[in-house]
Design an enzyme around this catalytic site. Structure first.
Site, PDB file in Angstrom:
ATOM      1  N   ASP A   7      44.788  72.395  25.880  1.00 40.27           N
ATOM      2  CA  ASP A   7      45.401  71.827  24.693  1.00 40.27           C
ATOM      3  C   ASP A   7      45.076  72.769  23.542  1.00 40.27           C
ATOM      4  O   ASP A   7      43.939  72.827  23.092  1.00 40.27           O
ATOM      5  CB  ASP A   7      44.848  70.423  24.435  1.00 40.27           C
ATOM      6  CG  ASP A   7      45.303  69.862  23.089  1.00 40.27           C
ATOM      7  OD1 ASP A   7      46.218  70.434  22.474  1.00 40.27           O
ATOM      8  OD2 ASP A   7      44.729  68.837  22.668  1.00 40.27           O
ATOM      9  N   LYS A  69      48.230  77.622  13.784  1.00 39.31           N
ATOM     10  CA  LYS A  69      49.244  77.223  14.766  1.00 39.31           C
ATOM     11  C   LYS A  69      50.614  77.024  14.095  1.00 39.31           C
ATOM     12  O   LYS A  69      51.650  77.194  14.719  1.00 39.31           O
ATOM     13  CB  LYS A  69      48.798  75.926  15.442  1.00 39.31           C
ATOM     14  CG  LYS A  69      49.711  75.434  16.553  1.00 39.31           C
ATOM     15  CD  LYS A  69      49.098  74.238  17.245  1.00 39.31           C
ATOM     16  CE  LYS A  69      50.062  73.544  18.189  1.00 39.31           C
ATOM     17  NZ  LYS A  69      49.452  72.372  18.808  1.00 39.31           N
ATOM     18  N   GLU A 146      52.916  67.828  24.419  1.00 41.79           N
ATOM     19  CA  GLU A 146      51.643  67.126  24.217  1.00 41.79           C
ATOM     20  C   GLU A 146      51.719  65.615  24.485  1.00 41.79           C
ATOM     21  O   GLU A 146      50.887  65.081  25.208  1.00 41.79           O
ATOM     22  CB  GLU A 146      51.098  67.417  22.819  1.00 41.79           C
ATOM     23  CG  GLU A 146      50.464  68.804  22.760  1.00 41.79           C
ATOM     24  CD  GLU A 146      50.252  69.337  21.357  1.00 41.79           C
ATOM     25  OE1 GLU A 146      50.401  68.560  20.396  1.00 41.79           O
ATOM     26  OE2 GLU A 146      49.948  70.525  21.221  1.00 41.79           O
ATOM     27  N   ASP A 168      51.565  60.793  18.821  1.00 45.35           N
ATOM     28  CA  ASP A 168      50.569  61.854  18.880  1.00 45.35           C
ATOM     29  C   ASP A 168      50.490  62.528  17.520  1.00 45.35           C
ATOM     30  O   ASP A 168      51.339  63.354  17.183  1.00 45.35           O
ATOM     31  CB  ASP A 168      50.988  62.858  19.972  1.00 45.35           C
ATOM     32  CG  ASP A 168      50.053  64.057  20.030  1.00 45.35           C
ATOM     33  OD1 ASP A 168      49.100  64.104  19.233  1.00 45.35           O
ATOM     34  OD2 ASP A 168      50.289  64.940  20.862  1.00 45.35           O
TER      35      ASP A 168
END
Lengths: 563, 429
Positions: A7, A69, A146, A168
């Site tokens: 992850d 990211k 994810e 999420d």
């Protein structure tokens, strides 16, 4: 050989592996399951990753970077010290560190991985993630969304059937997926998301709030002060439900002040973000054609779903308490590890199949004759929430007489004008000249299980098929650039693993030293000096003891809770 | 294609049976291994489920036909569209209390705006007529009061010239206790929209009350939009408000939306952020204009002169120092300059600038026939072509005069010299 599941998060990363006994999360060199996605270079030019880097973010922010990211799949580059890095390279550094941790833990080389990406990541961001894996020496067999990964972990854990809504919210992205489980099948019905909504945005809003109320701009703060403010706000955000009123000592420019963080203040600042989070939820429900009553379980994933305000919003929307009995921070890594096992066909998973969807519409630009100044129209080719893998062909015709080539631009989005959608790249296809509308090409979009897009174009009159790479894709690295990145990263080394513990302690001690004054500062200086001396003695037993002691001292002095 | 054949079961109205059959088949047709068969199987599965749903509806209709409507009005039976009519709304809420703008259909939000339906209102009794209606009444009144209070404050804030664009003075919107509630938020959003839009339209037309007022800052509009999601539902707003009002707000938000999602937001640390390949989108124009021959000749002279200043002067100085005669030196210098020019032209025209300094100054670009940058190989061929036409001297000059800017060596090398500036201006005008 083991395939690991990773992850790669905005704030934290984790990895796991599927063994005969089930999923195991792999501890990093500090023995922790979460590795902060922070990368830095230290004074000797060596790489610092994880907790140590996170501590150094405060005092060495020009050589350390976090939350990169978000720059994946863009052409931005960040300067650390004197070197420029793109987000792909920085991610590769984090992945390499996780890979080494896994190798040390498993006692065998690891060369394959499944990496999770936000469901709403676009094609460029996915390619960048895959390339980051390759730069880290990992063959990326599969990218998994994810929320889907989290659903797998929950599905295997509970073995319940029904409709699940996965929310999420991590550090930087918010994803919503609706899945149905039955007879070992996990079917994703719809996904939606917001790539710019996560824990970091709440902190960002708090900082905006403080600065606005003080009538200051960011430029009034030194780099250290700004990072310090980030840290303080992160801490108070995490504590806001337990401590509805917190008093902070802030240092802003030349002034020092006391600041009271109250639950009301936080709620006021977070209301716009929370309202934004409702939109993808509504859209996913709409796309899945499911009324909220038919959702059997709402599952919370990602660290930011710990926010009480978010939970009560979800509670109000669905009239029930969401479940989160697996650790929201690591459940995605667990799911990715299971997917890695699925990939290598673990016997235990023989009877499980997963189907996923493409979360956004993909299409191309076509001539807009009605209002040319608004730009081309968007012609959808693959509709959002189509089950993948899928392959769709649409035909377009030449728009001018004697047109010598067709320029196929690839866009993603829901707007009818291409200008308002995301540009993914383009291809040039020569066609025989002819009258307008005489020549045509078939555009085939193929979307695979990893969420990666391929475009094939066939000129109908000649039957010639062009299978080219998409050009001008933001953030995409050419083979040459990859080779250069590889060489650049090969030159950068991590410090020996066994020293990491000491380095993390020293980094934390230094951070505390710089933020404290007077007696406390002197005391810290003494403790750090003492620790250095013990390290020089190279006596393992002594070092062990000194580590314990220093950690105790730091725990006592450190009021922050932000990693 | 018969879905039942693909699924390998007899036609059935039982979704459970269909799912079981699909699951069984799917395990032999994994999507990553047999993508095409999987697509077929999945399509059959969806089709079968659709058929089964129709069947159920039909039977249900027969049994209950005429007695009681199964589904709420406006909702198709059994279609599970996720669209529940907004049963629990504030019927008494006066949405537009003080103006005569088009009525936005009291509380009747567009159905898709509220897929979360009644459950979003835990304080609303699920079944109408349950015991605690009194309580619900109180709750509703509290919201109506709050709604009026907030809107009054919106009005007073719009009156204050200094406070209008100060985001801090609008924080009261987010502080409103029910702001996260679907229905309250929706109604309040409409109320605020009407006021903000009226204000903006008035400022834009500079006719009415607010003539001396500042327009509403885009950042503030974004803030409103983040609270009330106006841009999510332009169709509804256009339907229920005057076009003038809608046009005063939505296009501005729309324009911003395309640029939303700043990837730098939230990034921490790093010495500097660099964006090199800024825009992958190249400039494209509807029409391109060739550069004029004379201007190009001038550009060449300028370039040769530049090269002469840089290279030729030094060359001749060096030669003279080494004993060459002045005439020899200057002719050699000229040769060197011409050679230098050819080299420069090759590199500069195939580079990112797509022009030699002289051409660049004139706003000219060298492109291939697709109006894009040439590669270096193509650029080299262009220079060779140019050199090939040189021996023709005046003949080439004469011919070129009649070629409308698409000169001999351009034609030979399949390249164009485009007046980029003019093309851009024409496109803009």
């Amino acid at each position: 050989m083991a395939v690991i599941g990773i992850d790669l998060g905005t704030t934290n990363s984790a990895c796991g592996v599927l063994t005969d006994d089930g999923v195991t999360l792999i501890p990093n060199r500090l023995g922790e399951l979460l590795t902060p996605s922070v990368v830095g270079l230290d004074e000797s030019g060596e790489l610092v990753v994880g907790r140590t880097a996170r501590e150094r973010l405060i005092n060495h922010s020009d050589r350390t970077v976090a939350a990169f990211k978000r720059l994946m799949g863009t052409d931005h580059r960040i300067k650390l010290g004197r070197q420029l890095f793109n987000a792909t390279e920085l991610s590769a550094v984090v992945l390499r560190s996780l890979k080494e941790d896994a190798e040390a833990y498993l006692g065998e080389p690891v060369s394959e991985a499944v990496i999770s990406v936000p469901a709403y990541f676009n094609d460029n961001q996915r390619h960048a993630t895959k390339q980051a894996g390759e730069l880290a020496g990992l063959r990326v067999e599969r990218l998994i969304n994810e929320p889907t990964a989290a659903a797998i972990a929950y599905g295997l854990h509970d073995r319940r059937e029904g409709n699940f809504l996965i929310l999420d919210m991590g550090g930087g992205t918010f994803d919503v997926s609706i899945l149905e489980f039955f007879d070992g099948i996990m079917e994703v019905h719809a996904s939606a998301g917001d790539n710019f909504l996560g824990g970091e945005d709440f902190v960002e809003a708090m900082i905006e709030g403080v600065l606005t109320e003080q009538g200051m701009g960011r430029e009034a703060l030194s780099a250290r002060q700004l990072q310090n403010l980030y840290m303080q706000m992160e801490t108070s955000k995490r504590r806001i439900s337990q401590k509805p009123e917190q008093i902070l000592e802030l240092e802003l420019g030349k002034q020092k002040l006391e600041w009271v963080v109250t639950a009301d203040w936080f709620e006021k600042l977070s209301a716009p973000l929370l309202l934004r989070s409702k939109r993808p939820i509504e859209r996913a429900l709409r796309d899945a054609e499911l009324p909220p009553q038919k959702i059997d379980e709402v599952v919370l994933v990602g660290g930011s779903t710990r926010l009480a305000q978010f939970r009560s919003l979800v509670g109000r929307m669905f009239g029930r308490l969401p479940s989160c009995h697996l650790d929201p921070d690591t459940v995605v890594a667990m799911g990715a590890a299971i997917q890695a096992g699925l990939k290598s066909r673990s016997a235990a998973l023989e009877d499980i199949v997963l189907t996923d969807v493409c979360p956004y519409t993909l299409g191309t630009g076509v001539l807009n004759e009605d209002s040319p100044d608004q730009g081309d129209y968007f012609m959808p080719i693959i509709d959002r929430n189509t089950v993948v893998p899928t392959s769709v062909v649409r035909r377009v015709w030449t728009a001018h007489d004697n047109q010598a080539q067709v320029n196929v631009r690839v866009y993603q989005g829901e707007n009818r004008l291409v200008n308002k959608n995301v540009y993914l790249g383009e291809m040039q296809i020569p066609v025989p000249k002819g009258a307008k509308g005489e020549e045509s090409v078939d555009i085939r979009y193929s979307y695979d299980m990893n969420g990666l897009l391929e475009v094939d174009i066939t000129v109908t009159s000649t039957g010639r098929t062009h299978h080219k790479l998409i050009e001008f894709a933001p953030g995409a690295l050419s083979d040459e650039e990859i080779q250069r990145s590889r060489e650049k990263l090969a030159k950068l080394k991590f410090h020996p693993r066994e020293e990491e513990e000491n380095r993390a302690l020293i980094a934390r001690g230094e951070r505390l030293y710089e933020s404290s004054l007077g007696d406390k500062r002197e005391y810290l200086a003494r403790m750090l000096g003492e620790f250095d001396r013990v390290l020089d003695s190279q006596n393992p037993a002594e070092i062990r003891k000194a580590q314990l002691h220093l950690r105790e001292v730091l725990d006592r002095l450190d009021g922050e809770d932000w990693i | 294609m018969n879905p039942w054949q693909v699924l390998d079961i007899a036609p059935s109205g039982d979704p459970r049976a269909i799912k079981r059959a699909y699951a069984k088949k799917l395990k032999q047709t994994r999507p990553d291994e047999k993508p095409e068969e999987f697509q077929q199987l999945h399509a059959a599965y969806k089709q079968a489920l659709g058929l089964a749903a129709q069947k159920t509806d039909a039977t249900a209709g027969e049994i209950h036909g005429g007695t009681a409507p199964l589904a709420a009005p406006g909702q198709e039976a059994g279609s599970d569209t996720g669209v529940t009519s907004r049963g629990a709304s504030l019927p008494e809420t006066p949405i537009m209390p003080d103006t005569a703008v088009t009525e936005p259909g009291q509380g009747a939000a567009p159905a898709h705006q509220s897929p979360t339906g009644p459950t979003s209102e835990p304080d609303q009794p699920d079944a109408p007529g349950s015991a605690d209606t009194g309580d619900a009444e109180l709750q509703r009144n509290a919201r109506i009061d709050e709604y009026h209070r907030v809107l009054a404050r919106v009005d007073s804030t719009l009156e204050h010239r200094q406070r209008v664009n100060d985001q801090a003075s609008w924080q009261f919107l987010a502080e409103s206790p029910f702001i996260l509630e679907e229905e309250y938020n929706w109604n309040l959003g409409l109320g605020v929209f009407q006021r903000v839009a009226q204000y903006s339209a008035a400022v834009a037309s500079a006719a009415q009350r607010y003539t001396d007022r500042p327009g509403i800052d885009i950042r503030l509009l974004q803030y409103f939009d983040s609270l009330f999601a106006w841009s999510e539902d332009p169709a509804y707003l256009s339907e229920h408000f005057d076009a003038v009002l809608v046009d005063a707000v939505l296009p501005r938000l729309d324009e911003y939306a395309a640029r939303a999602g700043d990837p730098q937001r939230g990034l921490r640390g790093g010495r500097k952020l660099v964006l090199e390949r800024a825009t992958p989108e190249e400039e494209r124009f509807p029409e391109y204009y060739f550069g004029s021959f004379l201007a190009r000749a001038f550009a060449v002279l300028l370039d040769v002169f530049l090269v002469y200043v840089a290279l030729g002067v030094i060359t001749s100085a060096v030669l003279i120092k080494h004993g060459a005669s002045e005439g020899d030196a200057s002719s050699t210098a000229l040769m060197v300059s011409v050679g230098g020019y050819l080299l420069l032209a090759w590199l500069a025209e195939s580079s990112r600038w797509q022009a030699t300094p002289g051409k660049y100054l004139l706003g000219y670009r060298v492109t291939n026939r697709q109006f894009r940058r040439m590669g270096y190989a193509h650029g080299l061929w262009r220079i060779v072509s140019f050199t090939l036409t040189l021996p023709l001297y005046w003949l080439a000059w004469l011919v070129n005069c009649f070629l409308n800017g698409n000169l001999l060596h351009d034609r030979l090398s399949r390249s164009y010299v485009i007046n980029w500036r003019k093309s851009r201006e024409e496109a803009g005008g």
